[in-house]
Design an enzyme around this catalytic site. Structure first.
Site, mmCIF file in Angstrom:
data_model
loop_
_atom_site.group_PDB
_atom_site.id
_atom_site.type_symbol
_atom_site.label_atom_id
_atom_site.label_comp_id
_atom_site.label_asym_id
_atom_site.label_seq_id
_atom_site.Cartn_x
_atom_site.Cartn_y
_atom_site.Cartn_z
ATOM 1 N N LEU A 11 0.841 -1.205 0.000
ATOM 2 C CA LEU A 11 0.000 0.000 0.000
ATOM 3 C C LEU A 11 0.870 1.247 0.000
ATOM 4 C CD1 LEU A 11 -2.877 -0.897 2.504
ATOM 5 C CD2 LEU A 11 -2.603 -1.466 0.074
ATOM 6 N N GLY A 14 -1.015 6.602 0.222
ATOM 7 C CA GLY A 14 -1.084 7.743 1.141
ATOM 8 C C GLY A 14 -0.219 8.892 0.636
ATOM 9 N N ARG A 18 3.011 14.802 5.982
ATOM 10 C CA ARG A 18 3.908 15.244 7.058
ATOM 11 C C ARG A 18 5.380 15.269 6.639
ATOM 12 N NH1 ARG A 18 2.143 11.421 11.780
ATOM 13 N NH2 ARG A 18 1.103 10.334 10.071
ATOM 14 N N GLY A 83 -9.345 4.526 3.098
ATOM 15 C CA GLY A 83 -8.954 3.607 4.155
ATOM 16 C C GLY A 83 -8.160 2.426 3.616
ATOM 17 N N LYS A 338 37.179 9.074 -11.608
ATOM 18 C CA LYS A 338 35.857 8.856 -12.189
ATOM 19 C C LYS A 338 35.977 8.145 -13.519
ATOM 20 C CE LYS A 338 32.182 10.577 -14.439
ATOM 21 N NZ LYS A 338 31.936 11.500 -15.520
ATOM 22 N N ASN A 373 39.661 15.833 -19.241
ATOM 23 C CA ASN A 373 38.792 14.931 -20.012
ATOM 24 C C ASN A 373 37.639 15.643 -20.701
ATOM 25 O OD1 ASN A 373 37.649 15.482 -17.491
ATOM 26 N ND2 ASN A 373 36.432 13.615 -17.525
ATOM 27 N N SER A 410 57.723 16.530 -15.223
ATOM 28 C CA SER A 410 56.868 17.328 -14.337
ATOM 29 C C SER A 410 56.452 18.628 -14.996
ATOM 30 C CB SER A 410 57.632 17.680 -13.060
ATOM 31 O OG SER A 410 57.975 16.498 -12.401
HETATM 32 C C1 UD1 Z 1 -2.621 1.630 10.310
HETATM 33 C C2 UD1 Z 1 -3.478 0.557 10.988
HETATM 34 C C3 UD1 Z 1 -3.149 0.544 12.482
HETATM 35 C C4 UD1 Z 1 -1.694 0.296 12.700
HETATM 36 C C5 UD1 Z 1 -0.871 1.350 11.937
HETATM 37 C C6 UD1 Z 1 0.578 0.978 11.997
HETATM 38 C C7 UD1 Z 1 -5.561 0.532 9.726
HETATM 39 C C8 UD1 Z 1 -6.981 0.921 9.711
HETATM 40 N N1 UD1 Z 1 -4.871 0.879 10.794
HETATM 41 O O1 UD1 Z 1 -3.064 2.875 10.811
HETATM 42 O O2 UD1 Z 1 -3.910 -0.497 13.133
HETATM 43 O O3 UD1 Z 1 -1.410 0.354 14.086
HETATM 44 O O4 UD1 Z 1 -1.236 1.398 10.545
HETATM 45 O O5 UD1 Z 1 1.375 1.985 11.445
HETATM 46 O O6 UD1 Z 1 -5.089 -0.101 8.807
HETATM 47 N N2 UD1 Z 1 -3.125 3.826 2.606
HETATM 48 C C9 UD1 Z 1 -3.591 3.752 1.316
HETATM 49 N N3 UD1 Z 1 -4.850 4.179 1.049
HETATM 50 C C10 UD1 Z 1 -5.688 4.611 2.021
HETATM 51 C C11 UD1 Z 1 -5.203 4.680 3.335
HETATM 52 C C12 UD1 Z 1 -3.914 4.277 3.596
HETATM 53 O O7 UD1 Z 1 -2.862 3.343 0.409
HETATM 54 O O8 UD1 Z 1 -6.835 4.937 1.697
HETATM 55 C C13 UD1 Z 1 -1.746 3.371 2.853
HETATM 56 C C14 UD1 Z 1 -0.840 4.482 3.327
HETATM 57 O O9 UD1 Z 1 -0.105 5.019 2.243
HETATM 58 C C15 UD1 Z 1 0.096 3.748 4.278
HETATM 59 C C16 UD1 Z 1 -0.761 2.620 4.834
HETATM 60 O O10 UD1 Z 1 -1.818 2.450 3.922
HETATM 61 O O11 UD1 Z 1 1.186 3.152 3.579
HETATM 62 C C17 UD1 Z 1 -1.283 2.892 6.238
HETATM 63 O O12 UD1 Z 1 -2.139 4.010 6.250
HETATM 64 P P1 UD1 Z 1 -2.185 5.009 7.471
HETATM 65 O O13 UD1 Z 1 -3.195 6.027 7.178
HETATM 66 O O14 UD1 Z 1 -0.815 5.442 7.831
HETATM 67 O O15 UD1 Z 1 -2.758 4.043 8.626
HETATM 68 P P2 UD1 Z 1 -2.641 4.302 10.178
HETATM 69 O O16 UD1 Z 1 -3.677 5.257 10.610
HETATM 70 O O17 UD1 Z 1 -1.242 4.603 10.538
#
Ligand code: UD1
Ligand code: MG
Length: 453
Positions: A11, A14, A18, A83, A338, A373, A410
């Protein structure tokens, strides 16, 4: 248990706001490799066939990186970030076409060991279609909590924002990494709703769904350090520190001496042989191979270089891409190399720039030698034959070749090829005036005293 075919879903949709960066979060680097690369590497080395990466819209750079590192990767775009369960379902076509197990990992978690992922997947069986990787958190704030049941499994995961005070006191947390059996997976994900504080489809809700269907859910524990997620530059630096510590430990375990390990910085792909000694403050960029019995003296910077057996580098040397140092070669202080091959036993011990060319076996390149070079438009090669001697402060204007065994006097600017065993000397004639200095001093002394009287 014999392992079944594995599909890994990474995944990466996100935004990573930050990080405060124009670069997508998962393209930031640890040990010179993108976070996405680390995730792919951990999963790739499971011997897994299929990998799917879920990206957000406008993340073409992430797509390219995934395809460059793992060409067979399936890329799926999650149009809206609703999510983690929703993100997994963006790869529904990959899941539907797969039979075996499915591992879900986050692309922003670069420190997981392949063995940890393997042991998670190994927890799956016919009664246990879901396994969750958990860890004891020093500070559990923000993480989902694993709610354990009497049978040693887990009954649910409660996201921090949805948890009661009592649940928030729990420290066994969800890493986000989960393994599913394909057979039950799509049914389980289909039942996940948005009835939570954030109104999101939580992948973690798959646990409660599995339990409601009478299945077990296993929890596999790992060290917190392995599941450090990167959300900020600060966490990026923390991950870099962990990565470097582990890498140094490994290099030492494999037979190299690091005089001050905490001052040596490796790239994810640095190869270091046995009985290598690396002195303090050495930085390795990508693509460096250091063979056995090499010594890297203090304060060197190496990138894309191959240092062969018994060679010595530095102190204060810079090896750039294409620097290929043969056995026993010596590169000394303030020498930059290089795209040059130095054959066995060649030396450039002080203050030189060697770019684009070859230095033959046993040749000696004197202090202050420059391979000129670049003419402002094109790069050209300099060939120095075996056993040649390049006197100090010479400029070799490429394209040019110095024959085997030839001498360059030299201070010469060499613009034509020098035959084997010849002397090339480019220098205006030296004048010597006997007694001149003494006369000059006496005259100046007189002038000075006339002025001050
Ligand atoms: C998630 C877990 C949480 C865990 C934590 C650990 C869930 C609901 N919760 O929370 O239990 O303790 O990670 O770090 O899974 N992402 C997508 N699409 C989305 C949402 C997220 O691709 O719609 C990807 C983000 O890029 C990231 C990962 O999923 O790589 C986690 O998403 P994030 O929003 O950081 O989840 P947390 O709230 O940290
Ligand atoms: Mg997170």
């Amino acid at each position: 248990m014999a392992s079944r075919p594995l599909l890994t879903i990474v995944l990466a949709a996100g935004k990573g706001t930050r990080m405060k960066s124009a670069v997508p979060k998962v393209l930031h680097r640890v040990g010179g490799l993108s976070l996405l690369g680390h995730a792919l590497r951990a999963t790739g080395s499971l011997g897994a066939g299929a990998v799917a990466v879920v990206i957000g819209p406008d993340m073409e750079a992430v797509r390219s990186e995934a395809l460059a590192l793992a060409p067979g990767t399936g890329i799926f775009v999650q149009d809206q970030q609703l999510g983690t369960a929703h993100a997994v379902l963006a790869a529904r076509a990959a899941i539907a076409g797969h039979s075996g197990d499915v591992l879900v990992v986050f692309a922003d978690t670069p420190l997981i060991a392949p063995g940890t992922l393997r042991s998670l997947v190994d927890r799956l069986d016919a009664e246990t279609p879901l396994a969750v990787l958990g860890f004891e958190a020093a500070d559990p704030t923000g993480y989902g909590r694993l709610l354990c049941d009497a049978a040693g499994g887990i009954s649910a995961i409660r996201e921090h924002k949805d948890a009661t005070e009592a649940e928030r006191a729990l420290t066994f947390c969800c890493s986000g990494v989960m393994a599913f059996r394909r057979e039950e997976m799509l049914d389980m994900l289909g039942e996940i709703g948005t009835g939570n504080v954030q109104g999101e489809y939580y992948l973690t809700d798959a646990v409660a769904v599995a339990r409601s269907k009478g299945f077990r859910v296993a929890a596999q524990a790992c060290a917190e350090e392995e599941v450090l997620g990167i959300n900020s530059r600060n966490q990026l630096a923390m991950a870099e520190a962990v990565f470097q510590r582990r890498f140094r430990d490994r290099v030492m375990a494999e037979g190299a001496t690091l005089v001050a390990p905490e001052t040596v910085w490796f790239s994810h792909d640095t190869l270091v042989g046995r009985d290598v000694t690396i002195e303090p403050n050495v930085f390795f960029g990508p693509g460096v191979i250091v063979e056995d019995e090499v010594r890297i003296h203090a304060n060197c910077h190496l990138e894309g270089a191959h240092v062969r057996r018994g060679a010595a580098v530095g102190p204060f040397a810079r090896l750039r891409p294409g620097a290929d140092l043969g056995t026993g070669v010596r590169i000394g202080n303030f020498v930059e190399v290089k795209n040059v091959t130095l054959e066995a036993g060649a030396k450039a011990n002080h203050l030189a720039y060697l770019g684009d060319g070859r230095v033959g076996a046993g040749a000696n390149v004197g202090a202050g030698t420059i391979f000129c070079n670049y003419d402002g438009f094109l790069k050209h090669r300099t060939e120095v034959g075996p056993g040649a001697f390049i006197g100090s402060n010479s400029a070799l204007v490429a394209p040019v070749s110095i024959g085997p065994g030839a001498y360059v006097g030299s201070g010469s600017v060499v613009t034509r090829n020098v035959p084997a065993d010849a002397l090339a000397l480019e220098r205006s004639e030296l004048t010597i005036r006997e007694g001149w200095a003494a006369k000059f001093r006496a005259m100046m002394q007189r002038r000075k005293s006339m002025k001050s009287s």
